[in-house]
Scaffold this motif. Structure first.
Motif, PDB file in Angstrom:
ATOM      1  N   LEU A  22       0.825  -1.211   0.000  1.00  0.00           N
ATOM      2  CA  LEU A  22       0.000   0.000   0.000  1.00  0.00           C
ATOM      3  C   LEU A  22       0.858   1.259   0.000  1.00  0.00           C
ATOM      4  N   PRO A  51      -1.424  11.042  -0.173  1.00  0.00           N
ATOM      5  CA  PRO A  51      -1.809  10.999   1.245  1.00  0.00           C
ATOM      6  C   PRO A  51      -2.310   9.623   1.665  1.00  0.00           C
ATOM      7  N   TRP A  52      -2.861   8.875   0.717  1.00  0.00           N
ATOM      8  CA  TRP A  52      -3.447   7.581   1.068  1.00  0.00           C
ATOM      9  C   TRP A  52      -2.399   6.486   1.278  1.00  0.00           C
ATOM     10  N   ASN A  53      -1.224   6.652   0.711  1.00  0.00           N
ATOM     11  CA  ASN A  53      -0.213   5.622   0.927  1.00  0.00           C
ATOM     12  C   ASN A  53       0.241   5.591   2.386  1.00  0.00           C
ATOM     13  N   VAL A  84      -1.643   6.617   4.968  1.00  0.00           N
ATOM     14  CA  VAL A  84      -2.794   6.112   5.731  1.00  0.00           C
ATOM     15  C   VAL A  84      -2.869   4.586   5.612  1.00  0.00           C
ATOM     16  N   GLY A  85      -2.715   4.066   4.407  1.00  0.00           N
ATOM     17  CA  GLY A  85      -2.751   2.616   4.202  1.00  0.00           C
ATOM     18  C   GLY A  85      -1.602   1.911   4.906  1.00  0.00           C
ATOM     19  N   LEU A 107      -0.382   3.248  -3.539  1.00  0.00           N
ATOM     20  CA  LEU A 107      -1.409   4.283  -3.385  1.00  0.00           C
ATOM     21  C   LEU A 107      -0.817   5.673  -3.620  1.00  0.00           C
TER      22      LEU A 107
END
Length: 116
Positions: free
Chosen positions: A9, A16-18, A20-21, A13
């Motif tokens: 992840l 910002p989502w990488n 979070v993941g 991703l």
């Protein structure tokens, strides 16, 4: 497993989502480690010659009174006061150090159908 998912992840991703993941995967990984640690430590350890008491074995060398038996793929020193011939089935009743004390299995017990 969750650690590998967290790393995947992190690289797949977008920005910002990488992160979070990755953080979510790490939290899941820590939870998994804690779960398995508690589950594995809860069980009692069953090791040693005392776990063989009550099991049946096959005589590997004649016991008159000392000989050897094969049990669970291992050969153990055995003592049978009544004597037992090669290939007979015996039951482990006790142990004396690393020597198993065995008795011949009665024919009625071995051939009797299981009770319902």
């Amino acid at each position: 497993m969750f650690f590998i998912v967290a790393l995947v992840l992190l690289f797949l991703l977008p920005w910002p989502w990488n992160v979070v993941g990755f953080v979510a995967g790490l939290i899941a990984f820590v939870g998994e480690v804690l779960f398995w640690n508690r589950k594995v430590r809860r069980g009692r350890k069953t090791v040693g010659a005392q776990t063989l008491i009550g099991k049946t074995a096959t005589v590997a060398s004649p016991c008159s009174p000392d000989g050897q038996v094969r049990i669970s793929g291992e050969i153990w020193a055995a003592r049978c006061s009544g004597g037992a011939g090669l290939g007979e089935t015996v039951t482990v009743v006790d142990r004396d150090g690393l020597t198993l004390v065995v008795e011949r299995t009665r024919v009625e017990d071995a051939e009797a159908p299981p009770e319902r």
